[in-house]
Design an enzyme around this catalytic site. Structure first.
Site, short mmCIF file in Angstrom:
data_model
loop_
_atom_site.label_atom_id
_atom_site.label_comp_id
_atom_site.label_asym_id
_atom_site.label_seq_id
_atom_site.Cartn_x
_atom_site.Cartn_y
_atom_site.Cartn_z
N SER A 52 -33.16 -16.87 43.35
CA SER A 52 -33.06 -18.21 43.93
C SER A 52 -32.08 -18.21 45.09
CB SER A 52 -32.60 -19.22 42.86
OG SER A 52 -31.32 -18.87 42.37
N ASN A 55 -25.85 -9.41 46.80
CA ASN A 55 -25.84 -10.85 47.01
C ASN A 55 -25.30 -11.65 45.83
OD1 ASN A 55 -27.01 -13.54 48.15
ND2 ASN A 55 -28.00 -13.33 46.15
N TYR A 96 -12.61 -16.64 43.55
CA TYR A 96 -13.76 -16.42 44.43
C TYR A 96 -13.33 -15.77 45.75
CZ TYR A 96 -17.98 -17.61 47.13
OH TYR A 96 -19.10 -17.57 47.91
N LYS A 129 -14.38 -12.06 47.20
CA LYS A 129 -15.16 -11.97 48.44
C LYS A 129 -14.40 -11.25 49.55
CE LYS A 129 -18.99 -13.95 47.11
NZ LYS A 129 -20.25 -13.21 47.08
#
Length: 230
Positions: free
Chosen positions: A8, A68, A132, A136
């Protein structure tokens, strides 16, 4: 091409981009993949990831990888649990290392490889993103290290830092008022779409992009201008 978290959102758009370019696409996700060849796995778990990679590679080497998959875990520093920090590392960072290691022998043998790591504009700094942003930013560091190590093997490694993209993941992490404030701060005055990211990923994954490596491109509608170093 292998896309993690490709069932998705941004991952699905990238998988569709790969199919449109004539590449075989394998998607590893905990949900059934609507495009490409799907392999179900919990990518937050190293053993589940290992089994999925073995299944994906059973048909032969894969020379394009898009790391991803990711999750946000929003929270202020005083509220961020260590369990969330560990979870962010496992899904957003460890998984990328594990996937790259699994595909590397095939890329090395082919003398060709393309790796795209999905970072985030949050790596430059964003409130409520301790776990997060750290994970990242780690992906950006890996991108630079791998570019140096793998360049002589014909393998390029680049990262994309999406800005605000209209996905289910974004909606869960931002309320309506926060979303309005973000859009007003974007120079192009709109949210990005998964296709915006897929287009950039397609460029990095192309055979003709062999002289571009170690780079991070922020696909953010100009939001990082004045923030990111030149």
């Amino acid at each position: 091409m292998l896309v993690t978290g490709g069932a998705s959102g941004i991952g699905r758009a990238i998988a569709e981009e790969g199919l449109a370019r004539g590449w075989d696409v394998v998607v590893i996700d905990r949900e059934a993949a609507p495009v490409g060849t799907g392999v179900k796995a919990d990518l937050a778990d190293a053993d589940s990831t290992r089994a999925a990679l073995e299944e994906a590679l059973a048909a032969g080497p894969i020379t394009r990888l898009v790391n991803n998959v990711g999750a946000v875990f929003p929270g202020a520093l005083q509220e961020q649990s260590l369990a969330e920090v560990d979870a962010a590392y496992q899904l957003n960072l460890r998984c990328a290392v594990q996937c790259a290691q699994a595909l590397l022998p095939g890329m090395t043998q082919a003398g060709f490889g393309r790796i795209v790591n999905m970072a985030s504009r949050a790596a430059l700094g964003k409130e409520l993103r301790t776990a997060y942003a750290a994970s990242k930013a780690g992906l950006i560091g890996l991108t630079r290290v791998w570019a140096l190590e793998l360049g002589p093997l014909g393998i390029t490694v680049n990262a994309i830092g999406p800005g605000p993209i209209a996905t289910e993941l974004f909606a869960k992490a931002n309320d309506e008022e926060r979303t309005r404030q973000i859009v007003e701060a974007v120079p192009v005055r709109r949210m990005g779409t998964p296709d915006d990211i897929a287009h950039s990923a397609g460029y990095f994954l192309d055979e003709r992009a062999g002289f571009v490596t170690g780079q991070t491109v922020y696909v953010c509608g100009g939001l990082t201008v004045g923030v990111a170093q030149v």
